[in-house]
Design an enzyme around this catalytic site. Structure first.
Site, PDB file in Angstrom:
ATOM      1  N   ARG A 108      20.604  -7.176   7.422  1.00 45.75           N
ATOM      2  CA  ARG A 108      20.103  -8.534   7.621  1.00 45.75           C
ATOM      3  C   ARG A 108      21.191  -9.510   8.055  1.00 45.75           C
ATOM      4  O   ARG A 108      20.884 -10.582   8.569  1.00 45.75           O
ATOM      5  CB  ARG A 108      19.456  -9.042   6.336  1.00 45.75           C
ATOM      6  CG  ARG A 108      20.447  -9.498   5.285  1.00 45.75           C
ATOM      7  CD  ARG A 108      19.789  -9.753   3.942  1.00 45.75           C
ATOM      8  NE  ARG A 108      20.602 -10.516   3.039  1.00 45.75           N
ATOM      9  CZ  ARG A 108      21.715 -10.077   2.447  1.00 45.75           C
ATOM     10  NH1 ARG A 108      22.154  -8.857   2.673  1.00 45.75           N
ATOM     11  NH2 ARG A 108      22.389 -10.849   1.622  1.00 45.75           N
ATOM     12  N   ARG A 121       0.834  -1.209   0.000  1.00 43.46           N
ATOM     13  CA  ARG A 121       0.000   0.000   0.000  1.00 43.46           C
ATOM     14  C   ARG A 121       0.866   1.254   0.000  1.00 43.46           C
ATOM     15  O   ARG A 121       0.588   2.209  -0.739  1.00 43.46           O
ATOM     16  CB  ARG A 121      -0.924  -0.007   1.209  1.00 43.46           C
ATOM     17  CG  ARG A 121      -2.000  -1.057   1.117  1.00 43.46           C
ATOM     18  CD  ARG A 121      -2.872  -1.065   2.342  1.00 43.46           C
ATOM     19  NE  ARG A 121      -3.848  -2.155   2.268  1.00 43.46           N
ATOM     20  CZ  ARG A 121      -4.403  -2.706   3.315  1.00 43.46           C
ATOM     21  NH1 ARG A 121      -4.106  -2.300   4.532  1.00 43.46           N
ATOM     22  NH2 ARG A 121      -5.269  -3.680   3.164  1.00 43.46           N
TER      23      ARG A 121
END
Length: 150
Positions: free
Chosen positions: A104, A31
């Site tokens: 990460r 979105r």
């Protein structure tokens, strides 16, 4: 049996909730960055969130399998602690990857190490149980006796 495995069950439910949280983050990122399904390409910020969720989902079946094998055949307590550490590592991995690809790495290494520990516990537990049940050989008791621990 269900009472005996309640801690493993709790870690499993927590893991499922974590996976749901990661999936919701992808929905929010779609979105925010206007990336409609089935597209998986978009701004780097979206792609990092998408890949973090996909990577976590890819490892989840391996995690659940070795968590339960380790808990049933080796030690529920140790396995559950490892499971919580793994989930924490994956949470940090997801958020680190969402910020930058470099973010990460440290959590990835942590969670991979925990998976290897769980694989080791699972293998050892299955091996010792196999020896005890099918070969009538209690290696753990024999080792403890040899070391004068019993």
């Amino acid at each position: 049996m269900s009472e005996e495995a309640v801690v493993l069950g709790a870690v499993t439910v927590l893991g499922v909730l974590e996976q749901a949280y990661f999936s919701l983050q992808v929905i929010y990122a779609r979105r925010k960055y206007s990336v409609s399904p089935p597209c998986t390409a978009g701004p780097p910020e979206f792609e990092r969130v998408f890949r973090a969720q996909a990577n976590c989902s890819e490892y989840f079946p391996i995690f659940i399998t070795v968590l339960w094998m380790s808990g049933l055949f080796f030690s529920q307590g140790l396995s559950s602690v490892c499971g919580l550490i793994y989930l924490y590592g994956r949470f940090r991995y997801f958020h680190g990857y969402s910020e930058s690809a470099q973010g990460r790495l440290a959590p990835l290494y942590l969670s991979a190490q925990v998976l290897w520990v769980l694989i080791g516990f699972s293998s050892l537990g299955v091996f010792l149980t196999f020896c005890r049940v099918y070969l009538n050989l209690d290696l753990l008791h024999g080792l403890c006796s040899a070391l004068s621990l019993v």
